[in-house]
Design an enzyme around this catalytic site. Structure first.
Site, mmCIF file in Angstrom:
data_model
loop_
_atom_site.group_PDB
_atom_site.id
_atom_site.type_symbol
_atom_site.label_atom_id
_atom_site.label_comp_id
_atom_site.label_asym_id
_atom_site.label_seq_id
_atom_site.Cartn_x
_atom_site.Cartn_y
_atom_site.Cartn_z
ATOM 1 N N SER A 150 0.940 -1.217 0.002
ATOM 2 C CA SER A 150 0.168 -0.190 -0.157
ATOM 3 C C SER A 150 0.890 1.430 -0.095
ATOM 4 O O SER A 150 1.876 1.275 0.383
ATOM 5 C CB SER A 150 -0.936 0.012 1.267
ATOM 6 O OG SER A 150 -1.641 -1.138 1.121
HETATM 7 N N1 SAH Z 1 -0.609 -5.176 4.096
HETATM 8 C C1 SAH Z 1 0.236 -5.568 2.719
HETATM 9 C C2 SAH Z 1 -0.668 -5.106 1.350
HETATM 10 C C3 SAH Z 1 -0.828 -6.209 0.906
HETATM 11 S S1 SAH Z 1 -2.230 -6.012 -0.436
HETATM 12 C C4 SAH Z 1 1.726 -4.806 2.530
HETATM 13 O O1 SAH Z 1 1.915 -4.079 3.780
HETATM 14 O O2 SAH Z 1 2.371 -5.079 1.888
HETATM 15 C C5 SAH Z 1 -3.215 -7.352 -0.117
HETATM 16 C C6 SAH Z 1 -3.021 -8.515 0.476
HETATM 17 O O3 SAH Z 1 -4.102 -9.395 0.821
HETATM 18 C C7 SAH Z 1 -2.351 -9.536 -0.769
HETATM 19 O O4 SAH Z 1 -0.986 -10.129 -0.419
HETATM 20 C C8 SAH Z 1 -3.398 -10.789 -0.891
HETATM 21 O O5 SAH Z 1 -2.851 -11.803 -1.330
HETATM 22 C C9 SAH Z 1 -3.946 -10.773 0.433
HETATM 23 N N2 SAH Z 1 -5.241 -11.308 0.559
HETATM 24 C C10 SAH Z 1 -6.378 -11.167 -0.099
HETATM 25 N N3 SAH Z 1 -7.420 -11.949 0.098
HETATM 26 C C11 SAH Z 1 -6.985 -12.444 1.233
HETATM 27 C C12 SAH Z 1 -7.680 -13.268 2.424
HETATM 28 N N4 SAH Z 1 -8.832 -13.854 2.169
HETATM 29 N N5 SAH Z 1 -6.854 -13.781 3.151
HETATM 30 C C13 SAH Z 1 -5.477 -13.337 3.321
HETATM 31 N N6 SAH Z 1 -4.946 -12.527 2.711
HETATM 32 C C14 SAH Z 1 -5.631 -12.135 1.675
#
Ligand code: SAH
Length: 254
Positions: free
Chosen positions: A103
């Site tokens: 993000s």
């Molecule tokens: N917090 C992260 C941003 C990640 S983007 C950072 O600091 O880099 C969102 C993330 O959520 C992705 O890696 C995606 O694979 C994960 N995601 C999406 N759906 C999910 C679910 N049902 N359970 C766990 N992770 C999930």
């Protein structure tokens, strides 16, 4: 004359063999690394000042000293792809592979600020991604439990957390829709992928008096960063904070 030239040649040959000419005197590597670290720290300072604590007028400035200190401390460039090193402190999200993103710094700071965390708390994050948000929380709370659904990203983040000594971050590869029951209830929950509805298991795993920050909305619709609060009596209230754009929440098997 000839003697002089021979002497000079001899000197040149001698020096050629010396480490200083070959570019390796003791401490050179450490010195270069320190200089590079100082450069990245400078970029982090600029990031915190221009994007977060004193941002353009349309953004709410983040003033919490602890949040700002965490944003200044975590080396964001170690959470992006090696090709994106020069963009690591830019005012935008970056791809981390598998269609996912780390993000934008402001969004990470804002969500952390909205959670109003304290040092004794235990926090659940759904959507580990690069591990950056978990690393930011790591210095602000007691334990961070983070769940990632994409195995390769989870493994990468787990190795990164170990390498960088974020030892209070615990990671599980699973569908975060179900939270992490063994460690519930949580004082705070943060979801970093947009869900169409707040997953009921997460509401159940939120402690009475707890707060959750989650982007709510469909993939092609307006999503709202939403604060969910559970009263001591267990009553749920929700408040939309601002429109955002997150990658979609994935469900296992989809
Ligand atoms: N917090 C992260 C941003 C990640 S983007 C950072 O600091 O880099 C969102 C993330 O959520 C992705 O890696 C995606 O694979 C994960 N995601 C999406 N759906 C999910 C679910 N049902 N359970 C766990 N992770 C999930």
């Amino acid at each position: 004359m000839a003697k002089g030239i021979i002497f000079l040649l001899a000197c040149a040959l001698m020096f050629q063999g010396m480490p200083i000419i070959k570019g390796g005197y003791p401490g050179a590597k450490a010195w270069a690394e320190e200089k590079e670290e100082a450069r990245y720290l400078e970029r982090r300072r600029a990031m915190v000042r221009t994007q977060i604590s004193d941002p353009p007028g349309y953004r709410k400035p983040i003033r919490d000293e602890n949040v700002l200190a965490a944003m200044l401390a975590v080396p964001r460039h170690l959470f992006v792809k090696p090709n994106d090193l020069s963009k690591a402190y830019g005012d935008f999200p970056l791809p981390i592979g598998h269609g996912q993103t780390i993000s934008q710094p402001y969004v990470v700071a804002l969500m952390t600020d909205l959670l109003e965390v304290t040092p004794e708390q235990r926090v659940l994050e759904v959507g580990t991604g690069s591990g950056y948000q978990a690393a930011i929380l790591s210095s602000l709370v007691k334990e961070v439990y983070t769940v990632e659904i994409i195995r390769a990203l989870g493994q990468q983040a787990s190795a990164r957390m170990r390498r960088l000594d974020y030892n209070n971050v615990h990671l599980k590869i699973a569908d975060g829709y179900y939270g992490w029951q063994e460690h519930a209830p949580f004082d705070r929950i943060i979801v970093t992928a947009a869900a169409t509805l707040v997953p009921p298991p997460l509401l159940r795993q939120l402690r009475p008096g707890g707060k959750m920050c989650i982007p709510v909305g469909g993939q092609y619709r307006v999503q709202h960063l939403t604060m969910v609060e559970k009263s001591e009596a267990g009553r749920i209230t929700m408040k939309k904070i601002l429109p955002v754009r997150f990658v979609p929440f994935i469900r296992a098997g989809e």
